[in-house]
Design a protein around this motif. Structure first.
Motif, PDB file in Angstrom:
ATOM      1  N   UNK A 150      32.955 -11.508   6.945  1.00  0.00           N
ATOM      2  CA  UNK A 150      32.773 -11.145   8.261  1.00  0.00           C
ATOM      3  C   UNK A 150      33.792  -9.999   8.550  1.00  0.00           C
ATOM      4  N   UNK A 151      34.015  -9.333   7.622  1.00  0.00           N
ATOM      5  CA  UNK A 151      35.392  -8.136   7.820  1.00  0.00           C
ATOM      6  C   UNK A 151      34.767  -7.025   7.423  1.00  0.00           C
ATOM      7  N   UNK A 152      33.443  -6.629   7.764  1.00  0.00           N
ATOM      8  CA  UNK A 152      32.993  -5.137   7.567  1.00  0.00           C
ATOM      9  C   UNK A 152      32.794  -4.404   8.890  1.00  0.00           C
ATOM     10  N   UNK A 153      33.483  -3.250   8.680  1.00  0.00           N
ATOM     11  CA  UNK A 153      33.766  -2.415   9.989  1.00  0.00           C
ATOM     12  C   UNK A 153      32.785  -0.977  10.070  1.00  0.00           C
ATOM     13  N   UNK A 154      32.485  -0.452   9.013  1.00  0.00           N
ATOM     14  CA  UNK A 154      31.732   0.803   9.156  1.00  0.00           C
ATOM     15  C   UNK A 154      30.614   0.938   7.974  1.00  0.00           C
ATOM     16  N   UNK A 155      29.690   1.317   8.114  1.00  0.00           N
ATOM     17  CA  UNK A 155      28.569   1.515   7.103  1.00  0.00           C
ATOM     18  C   UNK A 155      27.705   2.253   7.186  1.00  0.00           C
ATOM     19  N   UNK A 156      27.244   3.289   6.066  1.00  0.00           N
ATOM     20  CA  UNK A 156      26.144   4.339   6.143  1.00  0.00           C
ATOM     21  C   UNK A 156      25.209   4.044   4.981  1.00  0.00           C
ATOM     22  N   UNK A 157      24.098   4.823   5.015  1.00  0.00           N
ATOM     23  CA  UNK A 157      23.047   4.545   3.977  1.00  0.00           C
ATOM     24  C   UNK A 157      22.641   6.023   3.646  1.00  0.00           C
ATOM     25  N   UNK A 158      22.229   6.481   2.228  1.00  0.00           N
ATOM     26  CA  UNK A 158      21.414   7.298   1.957  1.00  0.00           C
ATOM     27  C   UNK A 158      20.349   7.215   1.456  1.00  0.00           C
ATOM     28  N   UNK A 159      19.566   7.947   0.362  1.00  0.00           N
ATOM     29  CA  UNK A 159      18.286   7.715   0.005  1.00  0.00           C
ATOM     30  C   UNK A 159      18.043   6.239  -0.421  1.00  0.00           C
ATOM     31  N   UNK A 160      18.994   5.884  -1.455  1.00  0.00           N
ATOM     32  CA  UNK A 160      18.729   4.570  -2.163  1.00  0.00           C
ATOM     33  C   UNK A 160      20.151   4.011  -2.348  1.00  0.00           C
ATOM     34  N   UNK A 161      21.165   4.112  -1.732  1.00  0.00           N
ATOM     35  CA  UNK A 161      22.482   3.687  -1.646  1.00  0.00           C
ATOM     36  C   UNK A 161      22.904   3.403  -0.446  1.00  0.00           C
ATOM     37  N   UNK A 162      24.112   2.507  -0.372  1.00  0.00           N
ATOM     38  CA  UNK A 162      24.727   2.163   0.860  1.00  0.00           C
ATOM     39  C   UNK A 162      26.131   2.171   0.656  1.00  0.00           C
ATOM     40  N   UNK A 163      27.206   2.596   1.605  1.00  0.00           N
ATOM     41  CA  UNK A 163      28.542   2.557   1.476  1.00  0.00           C
ATOM     42  C   UNK A 163      29.052   1.647   2.691  1.00  0.00           C
ATOM     43  N   UNK A 164      30.047   1.140   2.475  1.00  0.00           N
ATOM     44  CA  UNK A 164      30.639   0.313   3.729  1.00  0.00           C
ATOM     45  C   UNK A 164      32.035   0.333   3.539  1.00  0.00           C
ATOM     46  N   UNK A 165      32.676   0.183   4.596  1.00  0.00           N
ATOM     47  CA  UNK A 165      34.280   0.086   4.827  1.00  0.00           C
ATOM     48  C   UNK A 165      34.318  -1.270   5.472  1.00  0.00           C
ATOM     49  N   UNK A 166      35.571  -2.127   4.755  1.00  0.00           N
ATOM     50  CA  UNK A 166      35.894  -3.224   5.437  1.00  0.00           C
ATOM     51  C   UNK A 166      37.208  -3.112   6.390  1.00  0.00           C
ATOM     52  N   UNK A 167      37.467  -4.182   7.024  1.00  0.00           N
ATOM     53  CA  UNK A 167      38.612  -4.085   8.183  1.00  0.00           C
ATOM     54  C   UNK A 167      39.974  -3.915   7.408  1.00  0.00           C
ATOM     55  N   UNK A 168      40.035  -4.141   6.011  1.00  0.00           N
ATOM     56  CA  UNK A 168      41.294  -4.014   5.386  1.00  0.00           C
ATOM     57  C   UNK A 168      41.374  -2.687   4.601  1.00  0.00           C
ATOM     58  N   UNK A 169      40.435  -1.648   5.043  1.00  0.00           N
ATOM     59  CA  UNK A 169      40.475  -0.422   4.534  1.00  0.00           C
ATOM     60  C   UNK A 169      39.814  -0.150   3.115  1.00  0.00           C
ATOM     61  N   UNK A 170      39.159  -1.072   2.519  1.00  0.00           N
ATOM     62  CA  UNK A 170      38.770  -0.891   1.403  1.00  0.00           C
ATOM     63  C   UNK A 170      37.053  -0.445   1.319  1.00  0.00           C
ATOM     64  N   UNK A 171      36.781   0.292   0.279  1.00  0.00           N
ATOM     65  CA  UNK A 171      35.421   0.785   0.365  1.00  0.00           C
ATOM     66  C   UNK A 171      34.626   0.286  -0.832  1.00  0.00           C
ATOM     67  N   UNK A 172      33.267   0.010  -0.287  1.00  0.00           N
ATOM     68  CA  UNK A 172      32.438  -0.655  -1.272  1.00  0.00           C
ATOM     69  C   UNK A 172      30.760  -0.023  -1.235  1.00  0.00           C
ATOM     70  N   UNK A 173      30.051  -0.020  -2.408  1.00  0.00           N
ATOM     71  CA  UNK A 173      28.958   0.526  -2.440  1.00  0.00           C
ATOM     72  C   UNK A 173      28.070  -0.197  -3.097  1.00  0.00           C
TER      73      UNK A 173
END
Length: 282
Positions: free
Chosen positions: A52-75
């Motif tokens: 429960x520490x997700x803060x920002x998210x976006x989506x492309x054609x077939x991939x997703x990228x999101x940032x957590x509240x700790x500033x880490x980036x996940x795809x």
């Protein structure tokens, strides 16, 4: 529920974060872009993991990228061009961390590339680069985050199918990549593989990009669009051709926020009214 905090839409996938910081996804899942460990489509929101520490998210054609509240980036999802930034070309059906840094501030997903701004104002890109959409002065793909130049004054970034647009802290607007319909706002249709400034104004405030068009709001509340207009996505009262330089949409100064995808736009005015235009086949 009435506890949704933020939402983003890819071509056939939707991702959203709740007030609690939980991440949910639904829709098409052919490349595992829902992050649920499989490639099965979902027709209702399903939580991605239990964190429960997700803060920002976006989506492309077939991939997703999101940032957590700790500033880490996940795809998550499609990765044949390295758009997940994990150094591989392997699809991922569960979130994978991009490096180990904790200073990611915002992220945008294009068709098959990803762009992100760090808290230090640097701009980083990864993925497909066929038309120079990574802004690195070449057309070579990148499977790990690569810095665009050395400047530290980038404020926000948005990504279209094969182009990228970004704002600097001084209010200038920059674009690069594919320009077949003038979506770079340069008055021509020549591609560019390095950031080029759109005009000379310093009062750009917010940006959004569809597949092959760009929409932007200035600090004075005016709305401007350019690029492909085959379905009226520029909001200019016609559905034909393209514009290779920014054109003002009407004369109102009450535009507050803007979102764009494929061939349509959605925008909110200061009175909280919602406006949409463009392709409406569905």
């Amino acid at each position: 529920g009435k506890d949704w905090a933020t939402i983003a839409a890819g071509d056939d996938t939707v991702v959203a974060i709740k007030d609690s910081g939980a991440l949910y996804a639904w829709g098409y899942n052919n490349n595992g872009q829902l992050g649920l460990g499989d490639t099965t489509n979902r027709s209702v929101p399903v939580q991605v993991g239990s964190l429960t520490n997700w803060s920002k998210v976006d989506a492309g054609w077939y991939h997703v990228a999101a940032i957590k509240t700790d500033g880490t980036l996940w795809t998550i999802g499609h990765n044949i061009y390295g758009q997940l930034g994990d150094g591989s070309a392997t699809n991922r059906s569960s979130p994978v961390q991009v490096g180990s840094l904790t200073n990611w501030a915002s992220v945008a997903c294009g068709g098959e590339h990803t762009a992100a701004v760090k808290t230090d104002g640097t701009l980083w890109v990864m993925g497909r680069n066929l038309y120079g959409q990574l802004g690195l002065g070449d057309t070579a793909n990148r499977s790990s985050p690569t810095q665009v130049g050395a400047l530290t004054d980038w404020a926000s970034v948005a990504a279209g199918d094969y182009h990228t647009v970004a704002l600097k802290t001084n209010g200038t607007l920059w674009a690069w990549g594919r320009n077949n319909y003038g979506q770079l706002g340069q008055g021509n249709t020549a591609n560019t593989s390095s950031p080029v400034q759109v005009g000379a104004l310093t009062n750009w405030a917010k940006i959004a990009t569809g597949g092959q068009h760009i929409s932007a709001i200035k600090t004075d509340g005016t709305l401007w669009t350019w690029g492909l207009n085959n379905f009226g996505q520029l909001g200019l009262g016609a559905a034909a051709g393209y514009r290779s330089s920014p054109v003002q949409v009407g004369s109102l100064t009450t535009w507050q926020s803007i979102a764009a995808r494929g061939f349509h736009n959605a925008a909110k005015r200061t009175d909280n009214s919602l406006w949409m235009w463009g392709w409406n086949a569905y």
